[in-house]
Motif scaffolding. Structure first.
Motif, short mmCIF file in Angstrom:
data_model
loop_
_atom_site.label_atom_id
_atom_site.label_comp_id
_atom_site.label_asym_id
_atom_site.label_seq_id
_atom_site.Cartn_x
_atom_site.Cartn_y
_atom_site.Cartn_z
N ASN A 81 38.30 55.37 47.36
CA ASN A 81 37.10 56.21 47.42
C ASN A 81 37.39 57.53 48.12
O ASN A 81 36.59 58.05 48.91
CB ASN A 81 35.96 55.47 48.14
CG ASN A 81 35.58 54.19 47.43
OD1 ASN A 81 35.51 54.14 46.20
ND2 ASN A 81 35.35 53.13 48.19
N GLY A 82 38.59 58.08 47.84
CA GLY A 82 38.97 59.38 48.37
C GLY A 82 39.57 59.36 49.75
O GLY A 82 39.98 60.41 50.27
N ILE A 83 39.64 58.20 50.40
CA ILE A 83 40.20 58.10 51.75
C ILE A 83 41.56 57.44 51.66
O ILE A 83 41.73 56.39 51.04
CB ILE A 83 39.27 57.27 52.67
CG1 ILE A 83 37.87 57.90 52.70
CG2 ILE A 83 39.86 57.18 54.08
CD1 ILE A 83 36.87 57.09 53.49
N GLU A 84 42.55 58.05 52.30
CA GLU A 84 43.93 57.58 52.19
C GLU A 84 44.16 56.33 53.04
O GLU A 84 43.73 56.26 54.20
CB GLU A 84 44.90 58.68 52.61
CG GLU A 84 46.36 58.34 52.34
CD GLU A 84 47.28 59.53 52.54
OE1 GLU A 84 48.51 59.35 52.39
OE2 GLU A 84 46.77 60.63 52.83
N CYS A 85 44.86 55.36 52.45
CA CYS A 85 45.23 54.14 53.17
C CYS A 85 46.42 54.41 54.08
O CYS A 85 47.27 55.25 53.77
CB CYS A 85 45.60 53.02 52.18
SG CYS A 85 44.23 52.39 51.20
N ASP A 86 46.48 53.65 55.15
CA ASP A 86 47.60 53.76 56.07
C ASP A 86 48.71 52.84 55.58
O ASP A 86 48.61 51.61 55.69
CB ASP A 86 47.17 53.35 57.48
CG ASP A 86 48.31 53.47 58.48
OD1 ASP A 86 49.28 54.20 58.18
OD2 ASP A 86 48.23 52.83 59.54
N LEU A 87 49.77 53.41 55.00
CA LEU A 87 50.87 52.63 54.45
C LEU A 87 52.02 52.59 55.45
O LEU A 87 52.47 53.62 55.95
CB LEU A 87 51.36 53.24 53.14
CG LEU A 87 50.33 53.42 52.02
CD1 LEU A 87 51.02 53.93 50.76
CD2 LEU A 87 49.62 52.12 51.74
N GLN A 88 52.48 51.38 55.72
CA GLN A 88 53.62 51.20 56.62
C GLN A 88 54.90 51.23 55.77
O GLN A 88 55.40 50.20 55.33
CB GLN A 88 53.49 49.87 57.37
CG GLN A 88 52.23 49.74 58.20
CD GLN A 88 52.17 50.78 59.32
OE1 GLN A 88 53.19 51.13 59.92
NE2 GLN A 88 50.98 51.29 59.59
N ILE A 89 55.41 52.44 55.53
CA ILE A 89 56.58 52.57 54.67
C ILE A 89 57.64 53.42 55.38
O ILE A 89 57.33 54.21 56.27
CB ILE A 89 56.24 53.22 53.31
CG1 ILE A 89 55.62 54.61 53.51
CG2 ILE A 89 55.32 52.33 52.51
CD1 ILE A 89 55.33 55.34 52.22
N ARG A 90 58.88 53.20 54.96
CA ARG A 90 59.98 54.02 55.48
C ARG A 90 60.99 54.23 54.35
O ARG A 90 61.07 53.43 53.42
CB ARG A 90 60.64 53.35 56.68
CG ARG A 90 61.32 52.04 56.37
CD ARG A 90 61.92 51.41 57.61
NE ARG A 90 62.63 50.16 57.32
CZ ARG A 90 63.89 50.09 56.94
NH1 ARG A 90 64.59 51.21 56.80
NH2 ARG A 90 64.47 48.93 56.70
N TYR A 91 61.74 55.31 54.44
CA TYR A 91 62.75 55.64 53.45
C TYR A 91 64.13 55.62 54.10
O TYR A 91 64.29 56.03 55.26
CB TYR A 91 62.48 57.02 52.85
CG TYR A 91 61.19 57.10 52.04
CD1 TYR A 91 61.20 56.86 50.67
CD2 TYR A 91 59.98 57.40 52.66
CE1 TYR A 91 60.02 56.93 49.93
CE2 TYR A 91 58.81 57.47 51.92
CZ TYR A 91 58.83 57.23 50.57
OH TYR A 91 57.68 57.29 49.83
#
Length: 432
Positions: free
Chosen positions: A197-207
């Motif tokens: 709904n237009g609000i960004e999720c907090d993703l626990q990611i790393r590269y």
């Protein structure tokens, strides 16, 4: 037409199939799907010539007809069944944690998500749908709608109360490869971001690096959409990802999320190896070989967890592991809750949750020995004894109670299992 003629015709059909179809066929009968097309063709034709099963021939003929009459995109939606056939794990819809080995058997041509110990899938809200690039741009955007039923909202709200004893209900987004066949791990695409709904999720990611087009490092966990969902509106989930040649699919599930404490309680109630079986394992390790001039008379096992570096409270190991050395179950589950890898810290082989067992014999030994005892020794007659510092043992005889009476054992005859399993020659330093 004789069988040899049919085999010759089937061989020609196999050569005309695409790589995806060959992999689909091999996966459905429980065979390896890895390799180049030449290797896949050789593997399939070898199976046809060796097993000579009419059902395999008819399946090849069916795939060949689909190849001739439909496009690759439509063909992937077809369901091919091969009776009888091995089971393929599919995403379960109503699993119970008390049955960790339960799977839903099916033969499918589309990717299926792997079962995760910390998530019990209750319902499929949005089945797997592909992320389709719509332009030549590297950054793509695709959206799906999520609508929850009143009953689903009731389940979610009831688990969010401060006094609730229910497990946490969540709506999660999972992503995997589209082109693969069989059971797939979660894998995020490059440059991923998810909005609800237009609000960004907090993703626990790393590269692993800043290289262009690199996928986020695994493990890629399910993405919890629950906090951003609205009950009174149709929810729009937007996925932005980098288009670098690979294809991905997304799905939304209602799940029951478990903690490491929940899984630990399950192990204590459902996965305890009996003392009798533990003793049998030890005796097999110490069994004398008539052809071996040097007989092993003792095996040392550390009471210190190789992960936590502290004394174990609930020693466990995976069923496929050949070593006697254990690790602490509670700490192992906590580690995998933060970063799921499910790798044995002793032999570095897979140690999946459903294969874990608590060693009841070692558990009782831990309870009956003093806190300063860090190593015990299993003897060839089925007994055990604490191993203390050499200087201390010279001053004071060992009067610790044994499960069976035993004679002293020279430490030169003891195999130390506290470092790494002797059954794994390829032991590597895999730090947590």
């Amino acid at each position: 037409m004789g069988m040899s003629a049919e085999l010759l015709e089937a061989t020609n059909m196999v050569k005309s199939l695409r790589v995806a179809e060959l992999r689909e066929f091999l996966s459905s009968i429980g065979k390896s799907k890895k390799g180049l097309k030449k290797e896949l063709v050789q593997r399939v034709t070898g199976l046809l010539q060796k097993e000579k099963r009419p059902d395999l021939l008819s399946t090849i003929q069916e795939l060949y007809k689909l190849r001739q009459s439909t496009t690759g995109k439509n063909r992937r939606s077809q369901v091919i069944s091969i009776p009888p056939s091995p089971e393929v794990i599919a995403m379960p819809t109503a699993e119970c944690l008390s049955k960790p080995d339960a799977v839903t058997p099916s033969i499918v041509s589309e990717p299926q998500m792997i079962k995760l110990p910390f998530y019990q899938t209750l319902e499929t809200i949005v089945p797997l749908v592909p992320l389709v690039p719509v332009s030549a741009h590297k950054l793509q955007t695709d959206s799906i709608t999520v609508c929850l039923t009143p009953n689903q909202w009731t389940q979610i709200r009831s688990s969010q109360g401060s006094n609730s004893k229910l497990k946490s209900f969540q709506v999660v987004l999972r992503i995997c490869y589209t082109e693969s066949v069989g059971v797939e791990d979660d894998q995020y695409p490059p440059k991923i971001s998810v909005l609800v709904n237009g609000i960004e999720c907090d993703l626990q990611i790393r590269y692993a690096s800043s290289k262009e087009g690199l996928e986020p490092s695994r493990p890629c966990c399910p993405i919890n959409l629950t906090p951003l969902l609205r009950q009174t509106a149709v929810n729009r989930v937007t996925v932005m990802w980098g288009n670098y040649g690979k294809r991905y699919s997304v799905a939304v599930y209602l799940v029951r999320a478990f903690t490491s404490t929940d899984l630990f309680e399950h192990l204590q109630n459902k996965a305890v190896e009996s003392e009798e079986h533990c003793r049998q394992r030890i005796c097999e390790k110490l069994c004398c070989d008539a052809e071996n001039e040097i007989a092993t008379t003792g095996l040392q096992v550390s009471l210190i967890c190789p992960l936590a570096k502290t004394r174990m409270s609930a020693p466990c190991r995976a069923q496929p592991c050949a070593h006697l050395q254990c690790f602490d179950a509670a700490f192992y589950l906590q580690m995998n809750e933060r970063k799921p890898r499910w790798t044995c810290p002793v032999c570095h082989k897979p140690a999946l949750f459903e294969t874990l067992q608590i060693d009841s014999l070692l558990s009782n030994i831990l309870q009956s020995t003093e806190e300063d005892v860090e190593v015990i020794e299993y003897l060839s007659n089925g007994s055990w004894r604490p191993v203390r510092e050499e200087c201390e043992s010279n001053k004071t005889p060992d009067h610790s109670p044994l499960s069976l009476k035993s004679e002293p054992v020279l430490l030169d005859d003891v195999v130390d299992l506290t470092q790494c399993s002797t059954d794994d020659d390829d032991c590597i330093d895999d730090k947590w």
